[in-house]
Design a protein around this motif. Structure first.
Motif, PDB file in Angstrom:
ATOM      1  N   ASP A  88     -49.476   3.155  21.122  1.00 34.45           N
ATOM      2  CA  ASP A  88     -49.252   1.715  21.214  1.00 34.45           C
ATOM      3  C   ASP A  88     -47.859   1.347  20.704  1.00 34.45           C
ATOM      4  N   HIS A  89     -47.068   0.728  21.566  1.00 30.65           N
ATOM      5  CA  HIS A  89     -45.765   0.252  21.140  1.00 30.65           C
ATOM      6  C   HIS A  89     -45.910  -1.084  20.410  1.00 30.65           C
ATOM      7  N   GLU A  90     -46.945  -1.816  20.739  1.00 31.97           N
ATOM      8  CA  GLU A  90     -47.191  -3.095  20.087  1.00 31.97           C
ATOM      9  C   GLU A  90     -48.692  -3.243  19.868  1.00 31.97           C
ATOM     10  N   LEU A  91     -49.085  -3.348  18.614  1.00 35.09           N
ATOM     11  CA  LEU A  91     -50.495  -3.479  18.287  1.00 35.09           C
ATOM     12  C   LEU A  91     -50.936  -4.925  18.480  1.00 35.09           C
ATOM     13  N   THR A  92     -52.027  -5.101  19.201  1.00 36.79           N
ATOM     14  CA  THR A  92     -52.554  -6.435  19.456  1.00 36.79           C
ATOM     15  C   THR A  92     -54.063  -6.425  19.264  1.00 36.79           C
ATOM     16  N   LEU A  93     -54.571  -7.419  18.555  1.00 37.46           N
ATOM     17  CA  LEU A  93     -56.009  -7.610  18.409  1.00 37.46           C
ATOM     18  C   LEU A  93     -56.383  -8.849  19.203  1.00 37.46           C
ATOM     19  N   ARG A  94     -57.191  -8.653  20.254  1.00 42.47           N
ATOM     20  CA  ARG A  94     -57.551  -9.745  21.159  1.00 42.47           C
ATOM     21  C   ARG A  94     -58.946 -10.259  20.804  1.00 42.47           C
ATOM     22  N   ILE A  95     -59.021 -11.531  20.423  1.00 40.51           N
ATOM     23  CA  ILE A  95     -60.263 -12.116  19.919  1.00 40.51           C
ATOM     24  C   ILE A  95     -60.726 -13.233  20.843  1.00 40.51           C
ATOM     25  N   GLY A  96     -62.002 -13.248  21.155  1.00 44.45           N
ATOM     26  CA  GLY A  96     -62.597 -14.323  21.934  1.00 44.45           C
ATOM     27  C   GLY A  96     -63.568 -15.117  21.072  1.00 44.45           C
ATOM     28  N   TYR A  97     -63.545 -16.451  21.205  1.00 48.19           N
ATOM     29  CA  TYR A  97     -64.440 -17.287  20.409  1.00 48.19           C
ATOM     30  C   TYR A  97     -64.990 -18.421  21.277  1.00 48.19           C
ATOM     31  N   PRO A  98     -66.140 -18.999  20.916  1.00 49.46           N
ATOM     32  CA  PRO A  98     -66.758 -20.050  21.736  1.00 49.46           C
ATOM     33  C   PRO A  98     -65.914 -21.314  21.803  1.00 49.46           C
ATOM     34  N   LYS A  99     -65.986 -22.002  22.937  1.00 47.20           N
ATOM     35  CA  LYS A  99     -65.213 -23.228  23.140  1.00 47.20           C
ATOM     36  C   LYS A  99     -65.595 -24.334  22.156  1.00 47.20           C
ATOM     37  N   ASN A 100     -66.853 -24.355  21.741  1.00 50.79           N
ATOM     38  CA  ASN A 100     -67.289 -25.423  20.826  1.00 50.79           C
ATOM     39  C   ASN A 100     -67.320 -24.944  19.372  1.00 50.79           C
ATOM     40  N   PHE A 101     -66.533 -23.913  19.068  1.00 55.65           N
ATOM     41  CA  PHE A 101     -66.547 -23.291  17.752  1.00 55.65           C
ATOM     42  C   PHE A 101     -65.689 -24.081  16.774  1.00 55.65           C
ATOM     43  N   ASN A 102     -66.184 -24.239  15.538  1.00 58.59           N
ATOM     44  CA  ASN A 102     -65.398 -24.854  14.480  1.00 58.59           C
ATOM     45  C   ASN A 102     -64.362 -23.838  14.010  1.00 58.59           C
ATOM     46  N   LEU A 103     -63.081 -24.133  14.158  1.00 58.77           N
ATOM     47  CA  LEU A 103     -62.024 -23.146  13.964  1.00 58.77           C
ATOM     48  C   LEU A 103     -61.631 -22.897  12.515  1.00 58.77           C
ATOM     49  N   PHE A 104     -62.170 -23.639  11.576  1.00 53.48           N
ATOM     50  CA  PHE A 104     -61.701 -23.553  10.192  1.00 53.48           C
ATOM     51  C   PHE A 104     -61.805 -22.132   9.643  1.00 53.48           C
ATOM     52  N   GLU A 105     -62.982 -21.538   9.719  1.00 55.30           N
ATOM     53  CA  GLU A 105     -63.174 -20.188   9.175  1.00 55.30           C
ATOM     54  C   GLU A 105     -62.428 -19.135   9.992  1.00 55.30           C
ATOM     55  N   LEU A 106     -62.386 -19.316  11.303  1.00 56.46           N
ATOM     56  CA  LEU A 106     -61.647 -18.376  12.151  1.00 56.46           C
ATOM     57  C   LEU A 106     -60.172 -18.370  11.777  1.00 56.46           C
ATOM     58  N   GLN A 107     -59.611 -19.559  11.539  1.00 57.86           N
ATOM     59  CA  GLN A 107     -58.211 -19.661  11.133  1.00 57.86           C
ATOM     60  C   GLN A 107     -57.980 -18.981   9.783  1.00 57.86           C
ATOM     61  N   GLN A 108     -58.932 -19.147   8.873  1.00 61.55           N
ATOM     62  CA  GLN A 108     -58.820 -18.506   7.565  1.00 61.55           C
ATOM     63  C   GLN A 108     -58.778 -16.989   7.704  1.00 61.55           C
ATOM     64  N   ALA A 109     -59.699 -16.446   8.502  1.00 62.12           N
ATOM     65  CA  ALA A 109     -59.770 -14.996   8.674  1.00 62.12           C
ATOM     66  C   ALA A 109     -58.506 -14.459   9.331  1.00 62.12           C
ATOM     67  N   ILE A 110     -57.997 -15.170  10.329  1.00 58.34           N
ATOM     68  CA  ILE A 110     -56.776 -14.736  11.014  1.00 58.34           C
ATOM     69  C   ILE A 110     -55.591 -14.762  10.058  1.00 58.34           C
ATOM     70  N   THR A 111     -55.499 -15.809   9.228  1.00 61.37           N
ATOM     71  CA  THR A 111     -54.403 -15.910   8.261  1.00 61.37           C
ATOM     72  C   THR A 111     -54.438 -14.748   7.275  1.00 61.37           C
ATOM     73  N   GLN A 112     -55.616 -14.448   6.736  1.00 56.87           N
ATOM     74  CA  GLN A 112     -55.759 -13.340   5.794  1.00 56.87           C
ATOM     75  C   GLN A 112     -55.415 -12.004   6.452  1.00 56.87           C
ATOM     76  N   PHE A 113     -55.887 -11.833   7.682  1.00 52.39           N
ATOM     77  CA  PHE A 113     -55.643 -10.580   8.402  1.00 52.39           C
ATOM     78  C   PHE A 113     -54.141 -10.386   8.633  1.00 52.39           C
ATOM     79  N   CYS A 114     -53.458 -11.441   9.063  1.00 53.96           N
ATOM     80  CA  CYS A 114     -52.027 -11.336   9.363  1.00 53.96           C
ATOM     81  C   CYS A 114     -51.205 -11.065   8.113  1.00 53.96           C
ATOM     82  N   GLU A 115     -51.662 -11.568   6.971  1.00 50.60           N
ATOM     83  CA  GLU A 115     -50.953 -11.293   5.723  1.00 50.60           C
ATOM     84  C   GLU A 115     -51.046  -9.818   5.354  1.00 50.60           C
ATOM     85  N   LEU A 116     -52.198  -9.206   5.618  1.00 55.06           N
ATOM     86  CA  LEU A 116     -52.406  -7.798   5.274  1.00 55.06           C
ATOM     87  C   LEU A 116     -51.820  -6.859   6.323  1.00 55.06           C
ATOM     88  N   TYR A 117     -51.881  -7.277   7.600  1.00 57.82           N
ATOM     89  CA  TYR A 117     -51.448  -6.404   8.691  1.00 57.82           C
ATOM     90  C   TYR A 117     -50.444  -7.144   9.590  1.00 57.82           C
TER      91      TYR A 117
END
Length: 294
Positions: A88-117
């Motif tokens: 892999d020349h560029e690592l990508t994590l592709r995530i799918g989530y429901p259209k009616n999903f509350n994004l607060f926790e998803l945003q938190q997890a993505i922020t934490q993940f990006c800080e570590l990786y």
């Protein structure tokens, strides 16, 4: 050499035969016997007791078999992941989530993940349950977050996140907004607003009819924002699940718990990804998301 000898030893135990193990490892029977003798000599313990065509493992042999097998499995995973990272020349994590999903926790997890990786780029897409399932099966996303609507497939990891509480968002001007709880019967004269992608209306309608016993008029919109604007205008109600922190809906909307048969409605939400495509980053993100929810 020790790793090869470990593989030979495990093969002998798994096949129960020096002859079959030798064929499987593409070496002669005499050569595999010599390798086991050399292994015992290096370890300075007897791993098996040979009796003509049969053998029995010693206590040391049983211990070595169990732990050597675990070590080799871990090495295989390390090799596979190393090869993947090298390709892999560029690592990508592709995530799918429901259209009616509350994004607060998803945003938190993505922020934490990006800080570590920081080396991994996050790509996200929203969709209906069926839409996300198709994207996952066709390899267009690595992981999907959704509620359980079908039996678990053994080819996929189904990592439970949390049981959600189901609510209805309804206009403050509607008399039903003053109730402590709402039931399907309370809502039978109102339109149900569903957030759904074009082409998936029938599958979403079918699910809500069967799951919530809703069988009257449905209105379809493409985003959660559109749905809430319609609710605020008293065009109908929006069924929505809350998993983590209950975010305040927009002004003019009341969120009320939804009940069925005298009990609150709950759904099981999970992260799902294919076993053959699993890797460290997918597993790490799923664990972070569960931690955020809990």
């Amino acid at each position: 050499m020790l790793l090869k000898q470990m593989k030979y030893f495990i093969a002998i135990v798994d096949y129960g035969s020096f002859t079959e193990a030798a064929e499987h490892c593409f070496i002669s029977q005499s050569a595999i016997s010599q390798q086991i003798q050399s292994l015992e000599s290096q370890l300075q313990v007897q791993l098996m007791v040979r009796q003509k065509r049969h053998f029995e493992l010693t206590e040391a042999g049983q211990y070595f078999y169990r732990h050597a097998k675990a070590v080799l499995e871990e090495i295989d995973q390390i090799v596979a992941q190393t090869q993947r990272l090298g390709e892999d020349h560029e690592l990508t994590l592709r995530i799918g989530y429901p259209k009616n999903f509350n994004l607060f926790e998803l945003q938190q997890a993505i922020t934490q993940f990006c800080e570590l990786y920081p080396e991994v780029k996050i790509s996200i897409v929203s969709g209906t349950h069926e839409e996300l399932f198709e994207l996952l099966v066709n390899g267009h996303i690595d992981l999907k977050v959704s509620e359980q609507r079908r039996a678990y497939n053994e080819d996929y990891y189904n990592y439970e996140l949390k049981y959600s509480d189901s609510y209805v968002e309804i206009a403050m001007g509607n008399p039903l907004s003053q109730k402590d709880i709402l039931t399907v019967e309370d809502l039978k004269t109102l339109s149900c607003i569903l957030v759904v992608s074009k082409g998936y209306e029938d599958s979403e309608k079918s699910f809500y009819e069967k799951d919530l016993s809703i069988s009257h008029q449905f209105l379809y919109v493409d985003s959660l924002e559109q749905a809430r604007l319609m609710v605020a205008g008293n065009r109908g109600y929006l069924p929505i699940d809350v998993l983590g922190e209950m975010m305040t809906p927009i002004q003019g909307i009341k969120r009320v718990p939804l009940y069925k048969n005298g009990k609150p409605i709950q759904r099981n939400y999970f992260a799902c990804w294919h076993k053959q495509h699993t890797n460290y980053y997918i597993e790490e993100f799923a664990q972070m998301l569960r931690t955020v929810f809990q």
